[in-house]
Design a protein around this motif. Structure first.
Motif, PDB file in Angstrom:
ATOM      1  N   GLY A  58      42.760 -38.861  15.283  1.00  0.00           N
ATOM      2  CA  GLY A  58      41.423 -38.753  15.839  1.00  0.00           C
ATOM      3  C   GLY A  58      40.706 -40.097  15.782  1.00  0.00           C
ATOM      4  O   GLY A  58      40.733 -40.765  14.740  1.00  0.00           O
ATOM      5  N   ALA A  59      40.096 -40.480  16.867  1.00  0.00           N
ATOM      6  CA  ALA A  59      39.447 -41.800  16.946  1.00  0.00           C
ATOM      7  C   ALA A  59      38.051 -41.671  17.515  1.00  0.00           C
ATOM      8  O   ALA A  59      37.680 -42.349  18.470  1.00  0.00           O
ATOM      9  N   GLY A  60      37.247 -40.776  16.940  1.00  0.00           N
ATOM     10  CA  GLY A  60      35.889 -40.590  17.427  1.00  0.00           C
ATOM     11  C   GLY A  60      35.879 -39.796  18.716  1.00  0.00           C
ATOM     12  O   GLY A  60      36.648 -38.858  18.894  1.00  0.00           O
ATOM     13  N   ASP A  61      35.029 -40.182  19.650  1.00  0.00           N
ATOM     14  CA  ASP A  61      34.945 -39.509  20.938  1.00  0.00           C
ATOM     15  C   ASP A  61      35.740 -40.313  21.970  1.00  0.00           C
ATOM     16  O   ASP A  61      36.297 -41.365  21.674  1.00  0.00           O
ATOM     17  N   GLY A  62      35.786 -39.786  23.212  1.00  0.00           N
ATOM     18  CA  GLY A  62      36.676 -40.359  24.209  1.00  0.00           C
ATOM     19  C   GLY A  62      36.487 -41.835  24.482  1.00  0.00           C
ATOM     20  O   GLY A  62      37.457 -42.595  24.545  1.00  0.00           O
ATOM     21  N   ALA A  63      35.245 -42.280  24.658  1.00  0.00           N
ATOM     22  CA  ALA A  63      35.013 -43.687  24.975  1.00  0.00           C
ATOM     23  C   ALA A  63      35.376 -44.591  23.805  1.00  0.00           C
ATOM     24  O   ALA A  63      35.721 -45.760  24.006  1.00  0.00           O
ATOM     25  N   ALA A  64      35.315 -44.055  22.590  1.00  0.00           N
ATOM     26  CA  ALA A  64      35.699 -44.841  21.418  1.00  0.00           C
ATOM     27  C   ALA A  64      37.194 -45.140  21.411  1.00  0.00           C
ATOM     28  O   ALA A  64      37.628 -46.113  20.781  1.00  0.00           O
ATOM     29  N   LEU A  65      37.984 -44.317  22.095  1.00  0.00           N
ATOM     30  CA  LEU A  65      39.423 -44.563  22.167  1.00  0.00           C
ATOM     31  C   LEU A  65      39.710 -45.909  22.820  1.00  0.00           C
ATOM     32  O   LEU A  65      40.543 -46.686  22.342  1.00  0.00           O
ATOM     33  N   LEU A  66      39.050 -46.180  23.918  1.00  0.00           N
ATOM     34  CA  LEU A  66      39.282 -47.428  24.633  1.00  0.00           C
ATOM     35  C   LEU A  66      38.830 -48.618  23.800  1.00  0.00           C
ATOM     36  O   LEU A  66      39.515 -49.653  23.755  1.00  0.00           O
ATOM     37  N   ALA A  67      37.717 -48.471  23.102  1.00  0.00           N
ATOM     38  CA  ALA A  67      37.241 -49.556  22.244  1.00  0.00           C
ATOM     39  C   ALA A  67      38.247 -49.856  21.133  1.00  0.00           C
ATOM     40  O   ALA A  67      38.509 -51.020  20.810  1.00  0.00           O
ATOM     41  N   ARG A  68      38.819 -48.812  20.555  1.00  0.00           N
ATOM     42  CA  ARG A  68      39.810 -49.021  19.495  1.00  0.00           C
ATOM     43  C   ARG A  68      41.051 -49.717  20.039  1.00  0.00           C
ATOM     44  O   ARG A  68      41.605 -50.613  19.393  1.00  0.00           O
ATOM     45  N   LEU A  69      41.509 -49.296  21.206  1.00  0.00           N
ATOM     46  CA  LEU A  69      42.694 -49.913  21.800  1.00  0.00           C
ATOM     47  C   LEU A  69      42.454 -51.388  22.123  1.00  0.00           C
ATOM     48  O   LEU A  69      43.337 -52.227  21.918  1.00  0.00           O
ATOM     49  N   ARG A  70      41.280 -51.690  22.636  1.00  0.00           N
ATOM     50  CA  ARG A  70      40.964 -53.093  22.911  1.00  0.00           C
ATOM     51  C   ARG A  70      40.991 -53.922  21.633  1.00  0.00           C
ATOM     52  O   ARG A  70      41.443 -55.067  21.633  1.00  0.00           O
ATOM     53  N   LEU A  71      40.510 -53.336  20.551  1.00  0.00           N
ATOM     54  CA  LEU A  71      40.487 -54.045  19.274  1.00  0.00           C
ATOM     55  C   LEU A  71      41.906 -54.260  18.750  1.00  0.00           C
ATOM     56  O   LEU A  71      42.247 -55.348  18.270  1.00  0.00           O
ATOM     57  N   GLU A  72      42.747 -53.235  18.849  1.00  0.00           N
ATOM     58  CA  GLU A  72      44.105 -53.327  18.308  1.00  0.00           C
ATOM     59  C   GLU A  72      45.044 -54.100  19.232  1.00  0.00           C
ATOM     60  O   GLU A  72      45.992 -54.744  18.772  1.00  0.00           O
ATOM     61  N   GLY A  73      44.795 -54.008  20.536  1.00  0.00           N
ATOM     62  CA  GLY A  73      45.636 -54.716  21.485  1.00  0.00           C
ATOM     63  C   GLY A  73      47.089 -54.289  21.402  1.00  0.00           C
ATOM     64  O   GLY A  73      47.411 -53.123  21.139  1.00  0.00           O
ATOM     65  N   ALA A  74      47.987 -55.242  21.583  1.00  0.00           N
ATOM     66  CA  ALA A  74      49.425 -54.941  21.576  1.00  0.00           C
ATOM     67  C   ALA A  74      49.917 -54.516  20.202  1.00  0.00           C
ATOM     68  O   ALA A  74      51.046 -54.017  20.074  1.00  0.00           O
ATOM     69  N   ARG A  75      49.090 -54.680  19.164  1.00  0.00           N
ATOM     70  CA  ARG A  75      49.485 -54.272  17.810  1.00  0.00           C
ATOM     71  C   ARG A  75      49.264 -52.788  17.555  1.00  0.00           C
ATOM     72  O   ARG A  75      49.598 -52.283  16.490  1.00  0.00           O
ATOM     73  N   THR A  76      48.700 -52.072  18.519  1.00  0.00           N
ATOM     74  CA  THR A  76      48.370 -50.671  18.284  1.00  0.00           C
ATOM     75  C   THR A  76      49.591 -49.850  17.895  1.00  0.00           C
ATOM     76  O   THR A  76      50.705 -50.113  18.365  1.00  0.00           O
ATOM     77  N   GLN A  77      49.362 -48.872  17.046  1.00  0.00           N
ATOM     78  CA  GLN A  77      50.432 -47.960  16.635  1.00  0.00           C
ATOM     79  C   GLN A  77      50.551 -46.766  17.576  1.00  0.00           C
ATOM     80  O   GLN A  77      51.446 -45.940  17.428  1.00  0.00           O
ATOM     81  N   ALA A  78      49.646 -46.673  18.539  1.00  0.00           N
ATOM     82  CA  ALA A  78      49.653 -45.524  19.449  1.00  0.00           C
ATOM     83  C   ALA A  78      50.815 -45.610  20.420  1.00  0.00           C
ATOM     84  O   ALA A  78      51.142 -46.686  20.940  1.00  0.00           O
ATOM     85  N   ASP A  79      51.429 -44.472  20.683  1.00  0.00           N
ATOM     86  CA  ASP A  79      52.428 -44.352  21.738  1.00  0.00           C
ATOM     87  C   ASP A  79      51.803 -43.779  23.009  1.00  0.00           C
ATOM     88  O   ASP A  79      52.227 -44.092  24.115  1.00  0.00           O
ATOM     89  N   ILE A  80      50.799 -42.923  22.812  1.00  0.00           N
ATOM     90  CA  ILE A  80      50.083 -42.277  23.915  1.00  0.00           C
ATOM     91  C   ILE A  80      48.598 -42.241  23.553  1.00  0.00           C
ATOM     92  O   ILE A  80      48.238 -42.093  22.377  1.00  0.00           O
ATOM     93  N   VAL A  81      47.748 -42.378  24.557  1.00  0.00           N
ATOM     94  CA  VAL A  81      46.320 -42.124  24.386  1.00  0.00           C
ATOM     95  C   VAL A  81      45.958 -40.930  25.253  1.00  0.00           C
ATOM     96  O   VAL A  81      46.321 -40.876  26.431  1.00  0.00           O
TER      97      VAL A  81
END
Length: 326
Positions: A58-81
């Motif tokens: 869980g990463a807050g609400d929907g728009a917060a997902l994009l903000a988190r991905l931008r912060l993590e960039g290519a280092r993100t652990q996510a496989d799917i958003v």
């Protein structure tokens, strides 16, 4: 001692299997992974088919997902958003973090869908929800002129919050700032996400809350409570189409593809109406549950395409902020 060796061997074997089992990590919004949301049922159903572990984050609400991905960039652990919508997909595409899905499907959406990167899983219409006793205004100008109190969500972190800005913008264009000036006094508070706002509404902190035309179905089906209603607005209602996409840098591309295909099956789609309380992107075999037939149908559907939404976003947020700070 033999039993000890046996137990130790079984433990080691179990750990080895667990280590060999791939983990598919999906970033989504908080309400999706709640005990009452679709996450737990979907996790169980997918794990029966994948020989894997499905991990929702869980990463807050929907728009917060994009903000988190931008912060993590290519280092993100996510496989799917899972949980962006069409107001955010153009900006999400520009990050370069996502890969095409390659899925072909017939969707039950009010709009034609042609997007090679973002795959819809549900949809709905934004609406203000009120109790039966509230004399609710039925357009934005009347709302601003009334004493009706509302709770809304922050458009910088919440997809419903951003959807409201796009709703006003689509309906009023250059007059949107004027509409927000009229509504500023009606706003009790602005919450980071949908869950907080709806909770305040249920606690009686406001007459109406920004939610969905489908929200009353929850109260009717889950609580046998017919006292909540979505208010039809004469300007029409703005649509939300929620989507999922795989990350280009995923360590499990085949498994991510398997989940995206699974997302459109009955095992996933049949869960959506009575857990996420939205319309499924593909109608389940049994149809929609009883109670959905009582929901309002907007006389006019509003939806900006992703590029329009991106172009208008910053100005719409600036208009909203200016009105609320006066």
């Amino acid at each position: 001692m033999r039993h000890l060796f046996l137990a130790t061997g079984l433990l080691a074997a179990t750990q080895a299997v667990a280590q060999d089992s791939p983990v598919l990590t999906i970033y989504t919004y908080d309400s999706f992974v709640s005990d009452w949301g679709p996450g737990p049922q979907i996790k169980e159903a997918f794990e029966e088919t994948c020989a894997c572990t499905l991990q929702f984050v869980g990463a807050g609400d929907g728009a917060a997902l994009l903000a988190r991905l931008r912060l993590e960039g290519a280092r993100t652990q996510a496989d799917i958003v899972l949980g962006l919508d069409t107001n955010l997909t153009a900006a999400a595409r520009d990050t370069g973090l996502f890969a095409p899905h390659g899925v072909q499907a017939d969707f039950d959406l009010p709009v034609a869908w042609q997007d090679d990167m973002f795959l819809p899983f549900d949809w709905g219409y934004f609406a203000f929800v009120a109790g039966a006793e509230v004399e609710a205004p039925t357009d934005f100008r009347a709302l601003g002129e009334s004493g009706t109190s509302i709770v809304i969500q922050d458009p910088r972190s919440s997809t419903p919050g951003l959807g409201l800005l796009m709703w006003v913008k689509a309906a009023y264009g250059d007059q949107a700032g004027e509409i927000w000036e009229g509504m500023a006094d009606n706003i009790v508070t602005v919450t980071p996400g949908w869950s907080e706002a709806y909770g305040l509404f249920l606690e009686g902190e406001a007459d109406m809350v920004l939610s969905y035309t489908t929200s009353p179905a929850y109260h009717l089906i889950a609580e046998d409570d017919a006292s909540k209603r979505a208010i039809p607005f004469s300007e029409g209602h703005y649509m939300q189409v929620e989507v999922a996409a795989k990350l280009a840098g995923t360590d499990h591309p085949d498994l991510a593809d398997q989940f995206l295909q699974f997302m459109l099956t009955d095992a996933f789609q049949s869960v959506i109406p009575t857990t996420n309380w939205m319309y499924p992107a593909v109608t389940p075999e049994g149809g929609l549950p009883d109670g959905f037939d009582t929901l309002i149908t907007p006389g006019k559907a509003l939806l900006l395409d992703p590029e329009q939404a991106r172009a208008l976003r910053d100005d719409a947020i600036a208009e909203w902020q200016a009105a609320l700070t006066r």
